[in-house]
Scaffold this motif. Sequence first.
Motif, PDB file in Angstrom:
ATOM      1  N   MET B  74       0.827  -1.212   0.000  1.00 12.64           N
ATOM      2  CA  MET B  74       0.000   0.000   0.000  1.00 12.64           C
ATOM      3  C   MET B  74       0.857   1.257   0.000  1.00 12.64           C
ATOM      4  N   ASN B 134      -0.793   2.403  -4.294  1.00 10.29           N
ATOM      5  CA  ASN B 134      -1.940   1.603  -4.665  1.00 10.29           C
ATOM      6  C   ASN B 134      -3.046   2.592  -4.997  1.00 10.29           C
ATOM      7  N   SER B 193      -5.353  -4.918 -11.804  1.00  3.92           N
ATOM      8  CA  SER B 193      -4.695  -4.710 -10.517  1.00  3.92           C
ATOM      9  C   SER B 193      -4.814  -3.265 -10.081  1.00  3.92           C
ATOM     10  N   LEU B 194      -4.767  -3.062  -8.766  1.00  7.86           N
ATOM     11  CA  LEU B 194      -4.786  -1.704  -8.229  1.00  7.86           C
ATOM     12  C   LEU B 194      -3.395  -1.295  -7.779  1.00  7.86           C
ATOM     13  N   GLN B 195      -2.482  -2.246  -7.772  1.00  7.20           N
ATOM     14  CA  GLN B 195      -1.138  -2.018  -7.273  1.00  7.20           C
ATOM     15  C   GLN B 195      -0.309  -1.364  -8.382  1.00  7.20           C
ATOM     16  N   ASP B 198       2.284  -3.527 -10.172  1.00 12.06           N
ATOM     17  CA  ASP B 198       1.662  -4.596 -10.963  1.00 12.06           C
ATOM     18  C   ASP B 198       1.086  -4.038 -12.257  1.00 12.06           C
TER      19      ASP B 198
END
Lengths: 167, 502, 102
Positions: B74, B134, B193-195, B198
Motif C-alpha cells: 500500500m 496503490n 490490478s490496483l497495485q 503490478d
Amino acid sequence: MDLTTLAFYFFAALTLGFGAVVVMSRNILHAAFSLLFTFFGIAGLYVLLFADFLAITQIMIYIGGILILIIFGVMLTTHITGVDVKSGRTGSIQLGGAVLVTLALAATLIIIATGTAWNESPAPEVTSTAELIGTSLLTRYLLAFEAASMLLLIAIVGAAFIARKKN
Amino acid sequence: MTDITPFTTHLLQSMQAFVPETALIVTFLLALAADLIWKKQRHISGYMALAGFIVTGFLLVQQQSVTGITFSGMLVIDHFGIFIKWVILLSAMLVVLFSFISGELHQAYTRLGEYYILIVGMVFGMFLLTGASNLVMIYLAIETMSISSYILSGYTKFVRRASEASMKYVIYGAVSSGVMVYGFSLLFGLTGSLQLHDIGAYLQQHSVDNLTLLMAGIMILAGFGYKISAVPFHYWTPDVYEGAPVTITALLSVASKAAGFAAMLRFFRLAFTAPFTAVDADWTVIGSIDWHFVLAVLAVLTMTLGNLVALWQSNMKRMLAYSSIAHAGYMLMAVAVLNDTGVAAILIYFFTYMIMNLGAFLIVQLVADKTGSEDLEAYSGLGYRSPLIGVALTVFLISLTGLPPTAGFIGKLYVFTSVISAGYVWLAIVGVLNSVVSLYYYVRVIRNMYLRDVESQGSKITFTPAVLALVLLLAVPTLILGIWFGPLVDWANLSMAITAFH
Amino acid sequence: MEIGLSHYLIISALLFSLGLYGVISRKHAVMVLMGLELILNAANINFVAFARFGGMNMDGQVAAVFVIILAAAEAAVALAILLNIYQHFKHVNLDEVDQMKE
C-alpha cells in the motif's frame, strides 16, 4: 430471454432512465427522488455481478445515508415553498456546449467499453463476497481501512465545525 | 484456519516504518482532547500540533535509513518520499507559527481548536499521499488531504469570500477526484490490478489499447492536475487562494502541491515507465503514448497562463496565486522529462520554493494585518515605512523570479538543466521566456515599495521582534541557499530514485 | 444475447456522461453534487464489473467499498459547506456566488 437478462435490462433502464431525470429535471426535489431509483438500479446491477455485500452497502449507505443528506441539503438550501425549488440551468450557449461535450465523451467511452481488450478471465464459483471483502479489508487493505477511519474522523470534526451556527 | 504469522510479521515490520505517521495520528487525537479539556486556551491545540510536528521530525530523521514496501504494497517508504515529507512538515510547522501571529484568524473567529487539528489531519493525508503506491490508497490519501483543506480554506466562516473559496474548492475538488476515480477504474479494467507496480509490469508485458490508456491517463491527470493546479485544472486556484485565510493559502500553495507532485511522479514512475528491476536513472515510457509530450504541453500551458494572467492582478494574494500556477508549470517541465535528474531538480526546486513562497505569503499576511488591505497599493512606500519587511519581500520576489544570488535561481537552474540535458531545448526556451514575463509583475511590487508615493505614505509600520525574527528565518535561508547550495543538491541527488521494484 | 462485460461498461459510460453533464450544466450546487454521485457510481459499476469478469478479483469490490465510504464523507463535508454558503448568500447557485472578481 432468460430471467437474468430480463433483470439486467430492467435495472439498466432504471439506472439510466432515472439518472437522466436527475440531471435534466428542473425541479430539484424530483431530481433528488430520482436519484433514489438510480441508486436502487445500481444495487440491482451489483447483485447481477455477484456483489451481494456491495448491493446491501449501496442501499444502506447511498440510499440510507448520502441520499438523505442530499435531501436535507435540498431542504435547507432551497425555499421549498417558493419558486426557487426549480433550479435553473446555465445559459443556453453553455448548455449547448455541455451537450456536445457530453455526447463526445459518451461516444468515446462507449468505443472504449466495446473495443478494448480488457483483462478478463473466467470467474470461479463464489457463494458470498462478504467474507472475502472482510478478509481483504483486514489484511491487504488494513492500512487503507485504518486511514479511512482517520478520514471519517477528520470529516466529522470539520463538518461539525462548519455547520455549527454560533460559537 | 489459515496461518497468519507471515502477515503479522510483515505488519509489525510495516508499523516500524509507519512511526512518523503514527505520531501524527497521536498528535491529532491529543490535540482534539486538549482542545476539549482546556477550552479557554485558544492556542492549546496549536502548541500540541507544533510539538507533534517536531516529534514527527525527529522520527523522520531516524527513518532516513528505513526504506521498503510496507502494508502489503500500500505504502512505499523511500528517500524520495522522505524528502517531500520534510517539505510538507517544515511548511506545516511554519504555517502553524504564522497562525499564532495572524490577525485575520483572531478577528474572524474566536475558536481555533479545530483549525490546528485539521492542519495535523491534512499533514497526515499528505504523508500518506507521498508514499501511496496503490490506487485505492492514492484516492484515500488525496481525499484525506482534500477534506481537511476544504474546511480550512473556509475556516473563517463568517467571512463571505472565505466561504465562497471553500465552496468552490469542495465542489470542483470533488468532481475532479470523481473523474480521477473513473480513470482508476479503467486502469483497473485494463490491467486487473490496483497495485501501481503490478499495473506497470502488466503494461510492459501486454500491449493494451492506446485510446483506453490515454483516456485513463488523462482522467487521472485531471485529479493530480487539480491538486498541483495545472492548467486546465487550475480554475479554482485564484478564487480559493484569494478567499482562504493567508496562512491556509500558504499551506495549500506549498505542502499540498508538494504532495500532489510526489503522487504524480510516483504514479508515472511505477505505472507508466520501466524498468522495475533495479535503480536505473533512465525511465522508459511503456506503451506508445508519448507521456513526455502530454506533460510538456501541460507544463507550457500552466506556466504561460499563470504568468500572463498574473500580469493583470492588483491583489497581492491573487497575483501570488497565479504565480504559484506558473511555478507548478516550471516544475511540470521537469516532470515531463521523466527521469531521475528531473526528480532531483523538482526536489531542489520545491525546497527553495517552499522558503520563498512561504516568505512572500508571510509578508502579505503581515501587511494585510497592519493596513487591512491586500491590494498592491497598500505596498506603496513599504520599503521606507518598514525597511526590513521591504528588503525581505524584495529578496523573496527576486527569488521567485529566479535571479541570482537567491535560492529561486538555484531551483530554476537545476530544472532548466535537467530539461535541456534531456533534449527538450524548446521547452527550456519557453520556460526562460516565461521567467522574463514573470519579472515584470514581481518587479512591479518592488517598484511600488520603493519608488511610488514615498512622501504621502509617511507613517512607519512597526512589528514585534518575534515577527521580524520569523521573517528573517525565511529571508536569510533564501539568500544563503542561493550561494551555498551544495548540501541541498547532495540531499536531492540522494533522494531522487523512486523505489520502483517490488 | 449473453450479458457480458461490455453491457455493464456501456451503462457505466452513459451514467458517467450523464453525471458530467449534470456537473457542467447545473447552477444549483446540490444538483452538481448529485451529478458527482452519478460519476462515482459509474466508477463503482466499472470496478465491480471488472472484478466479476476479471476472475472474481476482489480488489475491485474493495475499491468500490472505499469509493462509497469516501463519497459519504465528501457529501457530508460538502453539504456542511453549502449550508454555510446559504447563511451568507441565501442561495447556493454556483455562478452567482461570486464575490471575487477576475
